[in-house]
Design a protein around this motif. Sequence first.
Motif, PDB file in Angstrom:
ATOM      1  N   SER A 256      45.429  41.115  10.213  1.00 12.82           N
ATOM      2  CA  SER A 256      44.483  40.350  11.029  1.00 12.82           C
ATOM      3  C   SER A 256      44.263  38.987  10.373  1.00 12.82           C
ATOM      4  CB  SER A 256      43.164  41.115  11.197  1.00 12.82           C
ATOM      5  OG  SER A 256      42.670  41.516   9.942  1.00 12.82           O
ATOM      6  N   PHE A 257      43.620  38.103  11.121  1.00 14.26           N
ATOM      7  CA  PHE A 257      43.443  36.724  10.666  1.00 14.26           C
ATOM      8  C   PHE A 257      42.034  36.273  11.035  1.00 14.26           C
ATOM      9  CE2 PHE A 257      47.727  37.533  12.114  1.00 14.26           C
ATOM     10  CZ  PHE A 257      48.524  37.066  11.079  1.00 14.26           C
ATOM     11  N   ASP A 258      41.441  35.426  10.207  1.00  9.60           N
ATOM     12  CA  ASP A 258      40.221  34.778  10.685  1.00  9.60           C
ATOM     13  C   ASP A 258      40.642  33.581  11.542  1.00  9.60           C
ATOM     14  OD1 ASP A 258      40.898  32.746   8.892  1.00  9.60           O
ATOM     15  OD2 ASP A 258      39.050  32.862   7.730  1.00  9.60           O
ATOM     16  N   ASN A 259      39.676  32.953  12.190  1.00  9.33           N
ATOM     17  CA  ASN A 259      40.035  31.896  13.147  1.00  9.33           C
ATOM     18  C   ASN A 259      40.725  30.714  12.483  1.00  9.33           C
ATOM     19  OD1 ASN A 259      39.103  33.454  15.184  1.00  9.33           O
ATOM     20  ND2 ASN A 259      37.190  32.342  15.488  1.00  9.33           N
ATOM     21  N   LEU A 260      40.343  30.431  11.236  1.00 12.39           N
ATOM     22  CA  LEU A 260      40.966  29.305  10.527  1.00 12.39           C
ATOM     23  C   LEU A 260      42.433  29.612  10.210  1.00 12.39           C
ATOM     24  CD1 LEU A 260      40.324  26.529   9.306  1.00 12.39           C
ATOM     25  CD2 LEU A 260      39.580  27.686   7.213  1.00 12.39           C
TER      26      LEU A 260
ATOM     27  N   GLU B 244      44.771  29.285  13.146  1.00 14.68           N
ATOM     28  CA  GLU B 244      45.145  27.882  13.368  1.00 14.68           C
ATOM     29  C   GLU B 244      46.178  27.425  12.324  1.00 14.68           C
ATOM     30  OE1 GLU B 244      42.311  24.284  13.102  1.00 14.68           O
ATOM     31  OE2 GLU B 244      41.357  25.797  14.384  1.00 14.68           O
ATOM     32  N   GLN B 245      45.871  27.679  11.049  1.00 20.65           N
ATOM     33  CA  GLN B 245      46.761  27.194   9.975  1.00 20.65           C
ATOM     34  C   GLN B 245      48.160  27.802  10.059  1.00 20.65           C
ATOM     35  OE1 GLN B 245      44.616  28.065   6.320  1.00 20.65           O
ATOM     36  NE2 GLN B 245      43.227  26.338   6.579  1.00 20.65           N
ATOM     37  N   LEU B 246      48.241  29.034  10.585  1.00 12.37           N
ATOM     38  CA  LEU B 246      49.539  29.713  10.604  1.00 12.37           C
ATOM     39  C   LEU B 246      50.202  29.687  11.992  1.00 12.37           C
ATOM     40  CD1 LEU B 246      48.589  32.717   8.296  1.00 12.37           C
ATOM     41  CD2 LEU B 246      50.091  30.804   7.723  1.00 12.37           C
ATOM     42  N   GLY B 247      49.557  29.025  12.944  1.00 11.96           N
ATOM     43  CA  GLY B 247      50.157  28.866  14.280  1.00 11.96           C
ATOM     44  C   GLY B 247      50.443  30.205  14.947  1.00 11.96           C
ATOM     45  N   ILE B 248      49.463  31.123  14.901  1.00  9.77           N
ATOM     46  CA  ILE B 248      49.697  32.481  15.412  1.00  9.77           C
ATOM     47  C   ILE B 248      49.912  32.499  16.934  1.00  9.77           C
ATOM     48  CG2 ILE B 248      48.761  34.839  15.528  1.00  9.77           C
ATOM     49  CD1 ILE B 248      49.555  33.901  12.701  1.00  9.77           C
TER      50      ILE B 248
END
Length: 292
Positions: A222-226, A229-233
Amino acid sequence: MPHKLIALYQNGNYLVKLYSDGTKIKQTGADNFIAEFPDSIDLKITNYCDKNCPMCHEGSSTLGEHAQLDAEFLATLKRGTELAIGGGNPLSHPQLEQFLERMSAQGIICNLTVNEKHLLENKERISHLIRNKLIYGLGISMQSYNEQAVEFARCYPNTVLHLINGVFMDYDKIADKGLRILILGYKKFGRGNAYFSPEIENQIAITKKKLPSLFGKFRLISFDNLALEQLGIKELIGTKEYDNMYMGDDGEGSMYIDLVAESFARSSTSTKRYPLETEITKMFKKIQLIRG
Ligand code: SF4
């Protein structure tokens, strides 16, 4: 074995189902999710920490203070609300257990985030909190591969390894072990601002490139919102799947509360902060009105 439903409630125009493994499902018949109160709160209870990490976005240190844990709004939290309790080092707060007992009696679902080294210094204490359901989820912040922390995570299924994008680079060492990981965006905030460098930037780019090869090697990524964005999901997985899994912008169903500074905001990196009020719904409405 099916996971137990531990919370079921209506929040504004959507239904929230929370399962014992930490899975959260939000359902609505409308086009957008409109919350009345936060179903998830990032709660800072201390700014004390002895690790002095150079990228600490909270700027925590041994000079940091513990918060008073008796703010009036706490009594107005809704049953089923998830608290992600952190610091500083939350284990250093002398009233941590007492606070968890109070929240648990109120029907609040508490999760705790600790640094890998603090975890290993407090293994018995944390196991006790998990066994007694005073915490449901445990986040372990890991900066590089730590075998003992990984072993602990493998023993407790509700553990999630918290990995900072551009800092943690040992993904191959933790892959294929049935682990759950949460990749957090690198925060250019607090000490993280001065620590940011071309090397971190390069490591973020390496992680972005490596990411597709990691899918399928963890029980959950999972990813947080930042980090999204940083990883271009969105570009990576496609808009349809992304929209299906996206849990909303910061402030849509979540918020940040700093009990040490007695303030609240949309997220821990928001510069616009407000003094604590006495009612959670009013605090939540305030951060929805103003961005930033
Ligand atoms: S990043 Fe975490 S462990 Fe490191 S100094 Fe900050 S609060 Fe402490």
